[in-house]
Design a protein around this motif. Sequence first.
Motif, PDB file in Angstrom:
ATOM      1  N   ARG A 132       0.822  -1.203   0.000  1.00  0.00           N
ATOM      2  CA  ARG A 132       0.000   0.000   0.000  1.00  0.00           C
ATOM      3  C   ARG A 132       0.862   1.262   0.000  1.00  0.00           C
ATOM      4  O   ARG A 132       2.048   1.223   0.307  1.00  0.00           O
ATOM      5  N   GLY A 133       0.216   2.387  -0.285  1.00  0.00           N
ATOM      6  CA  GLY A 133       0.880   3.675  -0.208  1.00  0.00           C
ATOM      7  C   GLY A 133       0.855   4.221   1.207  1.00  0.00           C
ATOM      8  O   GLY A 133       0.281   3.617   2.124  1.00  0.00           O
ATOM      9  N   ARG A 134       1.448   5.407   1.383  1.00  0.00           N
ATOM     10  CA  ARG A 134       1.602   5.960   2.723  1.00  0.00           C
ATOM     11  C   ARG A 134       0.260   6.257   3.390  1.00  0.00           C
ATOM     12  O   ARG A 134       0.081   5.976   4.581  1.00  0.00           O
ATOM     13  N   ALA A 135      -0.676   6.831   2.661  1.00  0.00           N
ATOM     14  CA  ALA A 135      -1.962   7.198   3.261  1.00  0.00           C
ATOM     15  C   ALA A 135      -2.694   5.969   3.792  1.00  0.00           C
ATOM     16  O   ALA A 135      -3.214   5.974   4.919  1.00  0.00           O
ATOM     17  N   ASP A 136      -2.719   4.904   3.004  1.00  0.00           N
ATOM     18  CA  ASP A 136      -3.400   3.683   3.437  1.00  0.00           C
ATOM     19  C   ASP A 136      -2.657   3.027   4.599  1.00  0.00           C
ATOM     20  O   ASP A 136      -3.279   2.517   5.542  1.00  0.00           O
ATOM     21  N   ALA A 137      -1.324   3.018   4.528  1.00  0.00           N
ATOM     22  CA  ALA A 137      -0.540   2.418   5.614  1.00  0.00           C
ATOM     23  C   ALA A 137      -0.751   3.183   6.915  1.00  0.00           C
ATOM     24  O   ALA A 137      -0.881   2.584   7.991  1.00  0.00           O
ATOM     25  N   LEU A 138      -0.802   4.502   6.820  1.00  0.00           N
ATOM     26  CA  LEU A 138      -1.017   5.317   8.018  1.00  0.00           C
ATOM     27  C   LEU A 138      -2.386   5.039   8.628  1.00  0.00           C
ATOM     28  O   LEU A 138      -2.528   4.957   9.856  1.00  0.00           O
ATOM     29  N   ALA A 139      -3.387   4.861   7.788  1.00  0.00           N
ATOM     30  CA  ALA A 139      -4.729   4.546   8.292  1.00  0.00           C
ATOM     31  C   ALA A 139      -4.735   3.208   9.022  1.00  0.00           C
ATOM     32  O   ALA A 139      -5.374   3.061  10.076  1.00  0.00           O
ATOM     33  N   LEU A 140      -4.010   2.218   8.496  1.00  0.00           N
ATOM     34  CA  LEU A 140      -3.948   0.904   9.139  1.00  0.00           C
ATOM     35  C   LEU A 140      -3.177   0.955  10.456  1.00  0.00           C
ATOM     36  O   LEU A 140      -3.365   0.102  11.323  1.00  0.00           O
ATOM     37  N   LEU A 141      -2.316   1.952  10.598  1.00  0.00           N
ATOM     38  CA  LEU A 141      -1.577   2.152  11.846  1.00  0.00           C
ATOM     39  C   LEU A 141      -2.340   3.054  12.808  1.00  0.00           C
ATOM     40  O   LEU A 141      -1.776   3.541  13.791  1.00  0.00           O
ATOM     41  N   GLY A 142      -3.605   3.275  12.531  1.00  0.00           N
ATOM     42  CA  GLY A 142      -4.430   4.088  13.412  1.00  0.00           C
ATOM     43  C   GLY A 142      -4.042   5.551  13.415  1.00  0.00           C
ATOM     44  O   GLY A 142      -4.298   6.261  14.395  1.00  0.00           O
ATOM     45  N   GLY A 143      -3.399   6.006  12.327  1.00  0.00           N
ATOM     46  CA  GLY A 143      -2.981   7.398  12.255  1.00  0.00           C
ATOM     47  C   GLY A 143      -1.747   7.715  13.074  1.00  0.00           C
ATOM     48  O   GLY A 143      -1.413   8.891  13.259  1.00  0.00           O
ATOM     49  N   ASP A 144      -1.055   6.693  13.552  1.00  0.00           N
ATOM     50  CA  ASP A 144       0.125   6.889  14.402  1.00  0.00           C
ATOM     51  C   ASP A 144       1.345   7.207  13.532  1.00  0.00           C
ATOM     52  O   ASP A 144       1.981   6.311  12.980  1.00  0.00           O
ATOM     53  N   GLU A 145       1.676   8.482  13.428  1.00  0.00           N
ATOM     54  CA  GLU A 145       2.793   8.921  12.589  1.00  0.00           C
ATOM     55  C   GLU A 145       4.134   8.375  13.079  1.00  0.00           C
ATOM     56  O   GLU A 145       5.049   8.150  12.288  1.00  0.00           O
ATOM     57  N   SER A 146       4.260   8.162  14.390  1.00  0.00           N
ATOM     58  CA  SER A 146       5.547   7.715  14.929  1.00  0.00           C
ATOM     59  C   SER A 146       5.938   6.340  14.402  1.00  0.00           C
ATOM     60  O   SER A 146       7.127   6.012  14.343  1.00  0.00           O
ATOM     61  N   CYS A 147       4.949   5.531  14.023  1.00  0.00           N
ATOM     62  CA  CYS A 147       5.233   4.197  13.495  1.00  0.00           C
ATOM     63  C   CYS A 147       5.524   4.213  12.001  1.00  0.00           C
ATOM     64  O   CYS A 147       5.815   3.162  11.414  1.00  0.00           O
TER      65      CYS A 147
END
Length: 280
Positions: free
Chosen positions: A65-80
């Motif tokens: 996936r791209g960054r936006a989708d990956a970030l959503a799967l990480l619950g919006g946690d930018e640190s991860c």
Amino acid sequence: MMSSFGERYPRHWTQEEGFRLIRLVLVDMDHALGTRDGRPLDRQTIAQLHQVLHAGIRLAPMSARGRADALALLGGDESCLQNAVLRNGAELVADGMVLPTRATTRADGARELMRRLDVGRDEVLVLGGATADAELLSAVPASVATTDASKAAWEAAKSHLKGLHEGGVAQLCQDVADAAEWGEEPAFLRAAEAADSGVRAEFGATPQQAAGKGHAGLFMFLGIVVVVAGFVLYLSNTFPSIAGMMVLTVGLLVGVALFYMGLTQRRDARKARKAARRGE
């Protein structure tokens, strides 16, 4: 023969020169972390990933996936998502910056990310699961696949662990974080190196821990005795001043070394007992 990944990325140092300290964890999101169905990670899994980050180790999720989708799967946690190999290598994130890349595979993307972060292949841990991870898993010394992995990833990995919902990922994150705190190799790497050549280690098998259980107290006691004896000899003026100072110095060095050896074995034995109680 070394894989193309290994040929194109130089090792920082070899196993003979010392033990491996993990500086970067590359983790597959879809299989290892279970996001194939599109559901975001739960808080418990994200907390486990934070253990790695809090230990001062970089974390880099890998996904098609791209960054936006990956970030959503990480619950919006930018640190991860400060570091990542996305779109199977075609999109990279390094220290928070999205970078252009010509990589066409995850292995190529990971190699480029490691180059930018100045991390050698002996300093990276790959927790893989997707078929796209197979080349990367076979190219680095510290590679792990979960029971949720594809057949190709499972066969390419050097070590194996239980799946996400069986506690395998949590155990791995804890082990890597503990190793960083103590400045040592993770337990599963030490277990793999102690195993016979060609035998792949199952995560949780830690023979060094069990072996040290009976001698920890003895080493700690001997360390204290040697230090005390050194001070007694020095204060008793049994030797001339220079010789006495040398005796004291040697006593301190030997005593501290013995005490630390015992402390390490005691800690490892405690970890082994905890693992046994969990039934691992």
